[in-house]
Design a protein around this motif. Structure first.
Motif, PDB file in Angstrom:
ATOM      1  N   ILE A   1       0.861  -1.182   0.000  1.00 48.23           N
ATOM      2  CA  ILE A   1       0.000   0.000   0.000  1.00 48.23           C
ATOM      3  C   ILE A   1       0.897   1.232   0.000  1.00 48.23           C
ATOM      4  CG2 ILE A   1      -1.882   1.194   1.152  1.00 48.23           C
ATOM      5  CD1 ILE A   1      -2.543  -1.395   2.574  1.00 48.23           C
ATOM      6  N   ARG A   2       0.603   2.179  -0.877  1.00 52.12           N
ATOM      7  CA  ARG A   2       1.430   3.368  -1.010  1.00 52.12           C
ATOM      8  C   ARG A   2       0.562   4.622  -1.081  1.00 52.12           C
ATOM      9  NH1 ARG A   2       6.598   2.317  -3.958  1.00 52.12           N
ATOM     10  NH2 ARG A   2       7.044   0.107  -3.708  1.00 52.12           N
ATOM     11  N   ILE A   3       1.161   5.729  -0.750  1.00 52.26           N
ATOM     12  CA  ILE A   3       0.541   7.044  -0.940  1.00 52.26           C
ATOM     13  C   ILE A   3       1.514   7.875  -1.756  1.00 52.26           C
ATOM     14  CG2 ILE A   3      -0.329   9.124   0.169  1.00 52.26           C
ATOM     15  CD1 ILE A   3      -1.060   7.454   2.588  1.00 52.26           C
ATOM     16  N   ASN A   4       1.112   8.251  -2.966  1.00 50.18           N
ATOM     17  CA  ASN A   4       1.994   8.958  -3.885  1.00 50.18           C
ATOM     18  C   ASN A   4       3.320   8.232  -4.065  1.00 50.18           C
ATOM     19  OD1 ASN A   4       0.158  11.010  -4.384  1.00 50.18           O
ATOM     20  ND2 ASN A   4       0.889  12.230  -2.661  1.00 50.18           N
ATOM     21  N   GLY A   5       3.245   6.907  -4.143  1.00 53.34           N
ATOM     22  CA  GLY A   5       4.432   6.095  -4.369  1.00 53.34           C
ATOM     23  C   GLY A   5       5.178   5.721  -3.114  1.00 53.34           C
ATOM     24  N   ALA A   6       4.894   6.343  -1.974  1.00 52.18           N
ATOM     25  CA  ALA A   6       5.610   6.070  -0.735  1.00 52.18           C
ATOM     26  C   ALA A   6       4.952   4.945   0.035  1.00 52.18           C
ATOM     27  CB  ALA A   6       5.655   7.322   0.135  1.00 52.18           C
ATOM     28  N   LYS A   7       5.748   4.130   0.684  1.00 55.27           N
ATOM     29  CA  LYS A   7       5.238   3.036   1.477  1.00 55.27           C
ATOM     30  C   LYS A   7       4.356   3.568   2.609  1.00 55.27           C
ATOM     31  CE  LYS A   7       5.571  -0.650   4.419  1.00 55.27           C
ATOM     32  NZ  LYS A   7       5.112  -0.725   5.811  1.00 55.27           N
ATOM     33  N   ALA A   8       3.188   2.970   2.775  1.00 51.28           N
ATOM     34  CA  ALA A   8       2.245   3.401   3.805  1.00 51.28           C
ATOM     35  C   ALA A   8       1.667   2.175   4.476  1.00 51.28           C
ATOM     36  CB  ALA A   8       1.135   4.257   3.203  1.00 51.28           C
ATOM     37  N   ASP A   9       1.024   2.367   5.626  1.00 47.51           N
ATOM     38  CA  ASP A   9       0.327   1.269   6.275  1.00 47.51           C
ATOM     39  C   ASP A   9      -1.162   1.595   6.334  1.00 47.51           C
ATOM     40  OD1 ASP A   9      -0.097   2.986   8.405  1.00 47.51           O
ATOM     41  OD2 ASP A   9       1.387   2.043   9.696  1.00 47.51           O
ATOM     42  N   ILE A  10      -1.929   0.658   6.855  1.00 41.07           N
ATOM     43  CA  ILE A  10      -3.376   0.775   6.824  1.00 41.07           C
ATOM     44  C   ILE A  10      -3.861   2.006   7.589  1.00 41.07           C
ATOM     45  CG2 ILE A  10      -3.653  -0.716   8.830  1.00 41.07           C
ATOM     46  CD1 ILE A  10      -5.959  -0.503   5.747  1.00 41.07           C
ATOM     47  N   ASN A  11      -3.152   2.391   8.647  1.00 41.16           N
ATOM     48  CA  ASN A  11      -3.599   3.531   9.438  1.00 41.16           C
ATOM     49  C   ASN A  11      -3.419   4.844   8.683  1.00 41.16           C
ATOM     50  OD1 ASN A  11      -4.262   2.144  12.036  1.00 41.16           O
ATOM     51  ND2 ASN A  11      -2.139   1.514  11.826  1.00 41.16           N
ATOM     52  N   GLU A  12      -2.405   4.914   7.822  1.00 41.45           N
ATOM     53  CA  GLU A  12      -2.237   6.104   7.004  1.00 41.45           C
ATOM     54  C   GLU A  12      -3.323   6.185   5.927  1.00 41.45           C
ATOM     55  OE1 GLU A  12       2.248   6.981   6.323  1.00 41.45           O
ATOM     56  OE2 GLU A  12       2.111   4.844   6.795  1.00 41.45           O
ATOM     57  N   ILE A  13      -3.788   5.028   5.442  1.00 40.88           N
ATOM     58  CA  ILE A  13      -4.878   5.022   4.464  1.00 40.88           C
ATOM     59  C   ILE A  13      -6.182   5.453   5.135  1.00 40.88           C
ATOM     60  CG2 ILE A  13      -6.153   3.627   2.810  1.00 40.88           C
ATOM     61  CD1 ILE A  13      -3.213   4.135   2.104  1.00 40.88           C
ATOM     62  N   LYS A  14      -6.373   5.041   6.386  1.00 40.99           N
ATOM     63  CA  LYS A  14      -7.560   5.474   7.124  1.00 40.99           C
ATOM     64  C   LYS A  14      -7.592   6.986   7.313  1.00 40.99           C
ATOM     65  CE  LYS A  14      -7.668   1.223   9.898  1.00 40.99           C
ATOM     66  NZ  LYS A  14      -7.500   0.676  11.264  1.00 40.99           N
ATOM     67  N   ALA A  15      -6.416   7.610   7.340  1.00 41.72           N
ATOM     68  CA  ALA A  15      -6.338   9.051   7.578  1.00 41.72           C
ATOM     69  C   ALA A  15      -6.547   9.869   6.310  1.00 41.72           C
ATOM     70  CB  ALA A  15      -4.980   9.394   8.194  1.00 41.72           C
ATOM     71  N   LEU A  16      -6.690   9.226   5.146  1.00 40.39           N
ATOM     72  CA  LEU A  16      -6.887   9.961   3.901  1.00 40.39           C
ATOM     73  C   LEU A  16      -8.332  10.426   3.764  1.00 40.39           C
ATOM     74  CD1 LEU A  16      -4.895   7.839   1.280  1.00 40.39           C
ATOM     75  CD2 LEU A  16      -4.220   9.999   2.342  1.00 40.39           C
TER      76      LEU A  16
END
Length: 774
Positions: free
Chosen positions: A173-188
């Motif tokens: 899972i990534r945000i703008n190509g950067a490695k992310a975890d599920i909690n960062e996706i929840k914060a979008l």
């Protein structure tokens, strides 16, 4: 009468003129070198941003919209690495050729596109998925927005906001190509999400990932965003609590998120049937009848991040992550019966206390150079600390017959360093090189009547090169990597070292904008885990011992797959088949040693799997109502040094989503996707999820149920070994008919700046500690 007929004829002619269908076309070029730019996303909208149609430019940079009604439109052109261009088309009444349209390089920054009708555009290496306005309105974060999109193989659990792959496998899972975890996706916030890039054919730079989800989002240059996402069980102690926030100031962005997940169940138990054939000729069959006991779990995740975009060509980010899991109770208890004599019984307890902590620091730097060149550097340091304490006892009339007390303390340090160079050429061709090295050190202590101390040193080096090209409608990608695996354990005079060359090839043929056929073949190697390499023993119960094997060798994996996709309007289908072959695979085995059965691992003969899957999705009322069905089969062939097994697993998954105004209703069912490896059958979950949500502005309220129509939720596992077989059913009573309530709220201010794109992701999540339980 004659005048009436003439009038009707004239009206018909006028209507025919106004109903005339026209075409809009053009050619997209790079403003720097005037080269044609392929795979540019071209979206046709009305002036009030309602989605009309979407296409991609071909290898000559051309695009065309056919059968367009006369009127006023807006054209939106976007592509990774370019500034988005908006073109207003007023009073279009006839065929229109826009000629050459020039796109400016965007370097690190990306621009957003707002689309009011759900759209998916397929490219050879990924899908560009644009959420619709309705899907945005009913979602509050990146997880439940993904749930609405119903992408192939992606499983979203809306009860606990989890994302996974059907059947397992590595999901990045990534945000703008950067490695992310599920909690960062929840914060979008959905309003900040431009699109989701779905890579189901990731390149070599993604390692062994099966699917990559990359959220392309906007980044403000001032202001910030804050929010919370809370879920709580009504009839069980089950919770997910998230708080998050970001603040932007000019070229800097500061981020913080925290997650806490408590679980507390008193209805966990297991039923188990075991057969032991000992070396002295005795056969013992016994049944474990479980009694409800206690399971308690407490999870915590903390993210603190800082990023600096000093210029549009450079990006630096630093992220500190702290993961923690405390499991004070995971207890089983019951009675063990002798099948041949039910009066021969003993009481049993099997209690495990476990905790781990995993802090890490991730440093990242990207520099964009002239002529579409990019350099990326990434450094990740991780510390894993794990504690485990297991008590297993068999007793009769308060007299302890078997007493096992295992204590494990593990420390692991790892450093991952990676550098990547990418060069894009004209006509969509691209070349990339990469180098990654992982160095791990572990220090584990095992106390179980014996004292074992292990010191292990493991190194993995990975060099790759990959080229992407195109011949007419055929896109191809060719790559090769060289890997080096090194392992040494203190007290072992023979360190292990092995080199492997791994090729990879992909052919993608586009029949039309609505269908394609893709073939992929790859060779990669798998290294043994530190936990399996440990030269120690752990007692499991009165008959079984688990033993590591320091002589394990890495092995090669061969995989080929074929995918056909077709979509038209509200209909979508995806047909997929694959074959896996892994000679010398590291799999489990058991052997007799006197009155004990020893479970260990070894390089076995081979493991093979044939897989097939069909996904069908339809939106009868476009994005208001969507239905998805997936059915498939897995056929396993597992050949060990002393065994041979085959197993066939059929499964299906179904989803339905209905959105109306501020309400959304979601239903999901999954039947068991079972995995067979070595001699062990690991059962998947058979679950149903039902949820109803209401959203008002930035507030979302929801109620849901987990397995609302069943009261016997269980997971089944089996082992088919000739010396020690078992069939286990594990239950958690609270997981049946568990009702939940949820609340989400977020707000933000000042979103104007463009999002940055990061290229790599690295992390180390393996503790290196051998487990001790059944």
């Amino acid at each position: 009468m004659k005048r009436l007929l003439i009038a009707i004829l004239m009206v018909s002619m006028v209507q025919g003129v106004f109903a005339q269908k026209i075409e809009i076309k053009g050619t997209v070029r790079n403003a720097t070198d005037n080269e044609a730019t392929e795979f540019v996303n071209v979206v046709l909208q009305t002036t009030d941003s309602v989605f009309v149609n979407g296409v991609s430019t071909n290898n000559h940079g051309s695009f065309i919209f056919n059968k367009v009604e006369a009127g006023n439109y807006r054209l939106v052109l976007s592509s990774v690495g370019y500034n988005t261009q908006y073109i207003t088309l007023n009073g279009v009444k006839r065929n229109t050729d826009l000629g050459d349209i020039l796109l400016e390089d965007a370097s690190v920054a990306l621009e957003g596109v707002t689309i009011n009708g759900s759209s998916q555009i397929s490219r050879p290496d990924r899908k560009l998925v644009f959420p619709s306005e309705r899907q945005m309105k009913v979602s509050t974060n990146g997880v439940n927005l993904l749930q609405e999109l119903m992408l192939p193989r992606i499983q979203v659990n809306p009860m606990n906001n989890e994302i996974g792959i059907s059947g397992g496998g590595e999901l990045q899972i990534r945000i703008n190509g950067a490695k992310a975890d599920i909690n960062e996706i929840k914060a979008l916030r959905p309003a900040d999400i431009i699109r989701i890039e779905y890579h189901d054919n990731p390149g070599l730079r993604y390692g062994n990932a099966e699917i990559v989800l990359d959220y392309i989002v906007r980044r403000p240059d001032t202001g910030g965003s804050f929010g919370t996402d809370l879920s709580q069980g009504v009839n069980a102690m089950w919770g997910n609590y998230n708080v998050f926030g970001k603040v932007n100031h000019k070229k800097s962005e500061f981020g913080l998120s925290y997650y806490m997940g408590p679980r507390d169940f008193y209805g966990m138990y297991r039923d188990n049937e075991e057969t032991f054939r000992l070396a002295d000729g005795n056969t013992i069959q016994r049944v474990e009848k479980g009694e409800p006991s206690h399971a308690m779990l407490f999870m915590q995740n903390l993210n603190v991040s800082y990023s600096l975009q000093a210029s549009k060509n450079s990006l630096f980010s630093a992220t500190f992550r702290l993961r923690g899991n405390n499991q004070p109770n995971w207890d089983y208890q019951g009675v063990l019966y002798n099948v041949n004599d039910e009066t021969d019984m003993v009481n049993m307890i099997d209690r495990t206390k476990n905790s781990w902590t995993r802090p890490s620091l991730d440093l990242y730097y990207q520099q964009n150079l002239k002529n579409k060149q990019t350099l990326v550097f990434n450094l990740v340091g991780t510390y894993n600390r794990e504690k485990s304490h297991r008590i297993y006892q068999e007793s009769l009339h308060n007299e302890i017959l078997t007493d096992i007390n295992n204590n494990v303390l593990g420390d692991k340090y790892s450093l991952i360093a990676e550098a990547i160079y990418e060069k894009q050429f004209s006509k969509g061709n691209a070349l990339s090189f990469g180098l990654q090295h992982t160095q791990s050190y572990s220090n584990n202590e095992y106390r179980n009547g014996h004292n074992y101390d292990t010191r292990m040193n493991q190194g993995n080096s990975y060099i790759f090169s990959e080229y992407r090209g195109k011949i007419h409608k055929l896109d191809y990608r060719l790559g090769v990597s060289l890997t080096r695996f090194y392992y040494n354990q203190s007290g072992n005079d023979k360190p292990s070292e092995k080199y492997n060359v791994n090729p990879k090839a992909t052919l993608h043929y586009t029949f039309s904008e609505n269908s394609y056929l893709r073939w992929k073949a790859e060779v990669f190697n798998t290294t043994p885990s530190l936990s399996d390499l440990s030269a120690i023993e752990q007692t499991v119960d009165s008959f079984q011992i688990r033993r590591g094997n320091p002589n394990l060798k890495s092995y090669m994996c061969y995989r080929t797959e074929l995918t056909y996709e077709w979509k038209k309007g509200i209909f979508y289908s995806n047909l997929w088949g694959a074959y896996d072959y892994r000679p010398n695979a590291i799999m489990d085995e058991k052997r007799q040693e006197g009155n004990k059965i020893v479970q260990t691992w070894d390089n076995q003969k081979d493991w093979q799997k044939l897989s097939g899957r069909l996904m069908l999705r339809v939106g009868p009322i476009w994005d208001m109502l969507q239905l998805s069905f997936t059915g498939g089969v897995n056929h396993y062939m597992s050949h060990g040094n002393n065994y041979s097994h085959t197993y066939t697993n059929w499964y299906y998954e179904g989803q339905a989503s209905f959105n109306y105004k501020r309400f959304s209703l979601f239903w999901q069912i999954n039947t068991n996707w079972n995995n067979f490896w070595g001699e062990t059958l690991s059962g998947g979950e058979n679950i149903q999820i039902l949820g109803l949500y209401y959203k008002y502005k930035d507030l979302r309220l929801g109620v849901g149920a987990f397995n609302p129509f069943t009261d016997n939720y269980k997971v089944e596992n089996e082992n088919w070994n000739q010396f020690a077989s078992y069939k286990t059913k594990s239950y958690i009573k609270e997981s049946s008919r568990m009702f939940l309530v949820s609340l989400s709220y977020n707000f933000s201010f000042g979103r104007k700046f463009k999002a940055t794109q990061r290229k790599v992701n690295n992390s180390d999540n393996e503790s290196g500690v051998m487990s001790t339980g059944k």
